[in-house]
Design a protein around this motif. Structure first.
Motif, PDB file in Angstrom:
ATOM      1  N   ARG A  51      33.190  23.402  97.598  1.00  0.00           N
ATOM      2  CA  ARG A  51      32.803  24.846  97.366  1.00  0.00           C
ATOM      3  C   ARG A  51      32.906  25.729  98.540  1.00  0.00           C
ATOM      4  NH1 ARG A  51      28.702  22.122  94.277  1.00  0.00           N
ATOM      5  NH2 ARG A  51      27.367  22.110  96.215  1.00  0.00           N
ATOM      6  N   GLU A  59      35.270  25.168 101.040  1.00  0.00           N
ATOM      7  CA  GLU A  59      36.501  25.534 101.367  1.00  0.00           C
ATOM      8  C   GLU A  59      37.053  26.721 100.374  1.00  0.00           C
ATOM      9  OE1 GLU A  59      38.643  21.788 100.658  1.00  0.00           O
ATOM     10  OE2 GLU A  59      38.196  20.946 102.668  1.00  0.00           O
ATOM     11  N   LEU A  60      36.640  26.526  99.089  1.00  0.00           N
ATOM     12  CA  LEU A  60      36.902  27.778  98.084  1.00  0.00           C
ATOM     13  C   LEU A  60      36.513  28.981  98.571  1.00  0.00           C
ATOM     14  CD1 LEU A  60      36.575  25.701  94.614  1.00  0.00           C
ATOM     15  CD2 LEU A  60      38.586  26.546  95.896  1.00  0.00           C
ATOM     16  N   ALA A  90      42.132  30.985  94.281  1.00  0.00           N
ATOM     17  CA  ALA A  90      40.713  30.563  94.783  1.00  0.00           C
ATOM     18  C   ALA A  90      39.619  30.614  93.792  1.00  0.00           C
ATOM     19  CB  ALA A  90      40.179  31.418  95.980  1.00  0.00           C
ATOM     20  N   LEU A 109      40.312  27.760  91.123  1.00  0.00           N
ATOM     21  CA  LEU A 109      39.674  26.403  91.650  1.00  0.00           C
ATOM     22  C   LEU A 109      38.618  26.422  91.740  1.00  0.00           C
ATOM     23  CD1 LEU A 109      42.101  26.096  94.737  1.00  0.00           C
ATOM     24  CD2 LEU A 109      42.295  24.733  92.613  1.00  0.00           C
ATOM     25  N   ARG A 110      37.573  27.532  91.943  1.00  0.00           N
ATOM     26  CA  ARG A 110      35.938  27.517  91.756  1.00  0.00           C
ATOM     27  C   ARG A 110      35.735  27.406  90.337  1.00  0.00           C
ATOM     28  NH1 ARG A 110      34.553  33.027  92.335  1.00  0.00           N
ATOM     29  NH2 ARG A 110      34.749  32.969  90.454  1.00  0.00           N
TER      30      ARG A 110
END
Length: 155
Positions: free
Chosen positions: A98, A100-101, A141, A144-145
């Motif tokens: 989380r 990193e996102l 992003a 991916l989240r």
């Protein structure tokens, strides 16, 4: 009329239930993710065991063999300390992902702002390309989240 027999109980209380070994195995698999291209199962198990061992006292650390038994669902039982360590390692992995996102999304925002400031307004093609790339990075992003959130809900 022929009667069809099933192997499943008609009682809802006897429905499908994940065993602790199944849950532990699934969590270990997720802890080892993301797996790089060419990664071996042995490397993934080692990575998961190392992550798990961060949350166990030195005298309770799991060996590669024990981690492999859990990974392959061959363990007969899971100790409470092992399960707590697996859950802690899994939560740590999710928290790291989380963060990193969020960092990737913030970087994409900064890239878009810097591009708008750095590229002269006369070079519309370059500006459009950089802005388009920054927006794609933000979409990635967000995707991916959302994927990480769906994975958390699935367990």
């Amino acid at each position: 009329m022929s009667e069809t027999r099933t192997e499943h109980s008609e009682k809802s209380s006897e429905g499908f239930r994940l065993m602790p070994t199944d849950v532990a195995s699934r969590l270990l698999h997720e802890i080892a993710e993301p797996r790089p291209v060419g990664d071996t199962v042995k490397a993934a198990i080692t990575r998961a065991a190392n992550a798990m061992n961060q949350f166990l006292p030195k005298e309770r650390r799991v060996s590669y063999g024990r981690a492999e038994d859990i990974w392959r669902r061959e363990a007969r039982r899971i100790d409470a300390a092992e399960m707590d360590a697996i859950r802690s390692a899994h939560e740590h992995r999710n928290r790291t992902l989380r963060e990193e996102l969020r960092a990737a999304a913030a970087l994409a925002d900064r890239l878009e702002r810097l591009a708008a400031q750095a590229i002269p307004s006369t070079d519309l093609a370059a500006l459009d390309e950089v802005v388009s790339t920054a927006r794609q990075a933000k979409r990635t992003a967000r995707a991916l989240r959302d994927l990480a959130a769906a994975e958390r809900r699935g367990l």
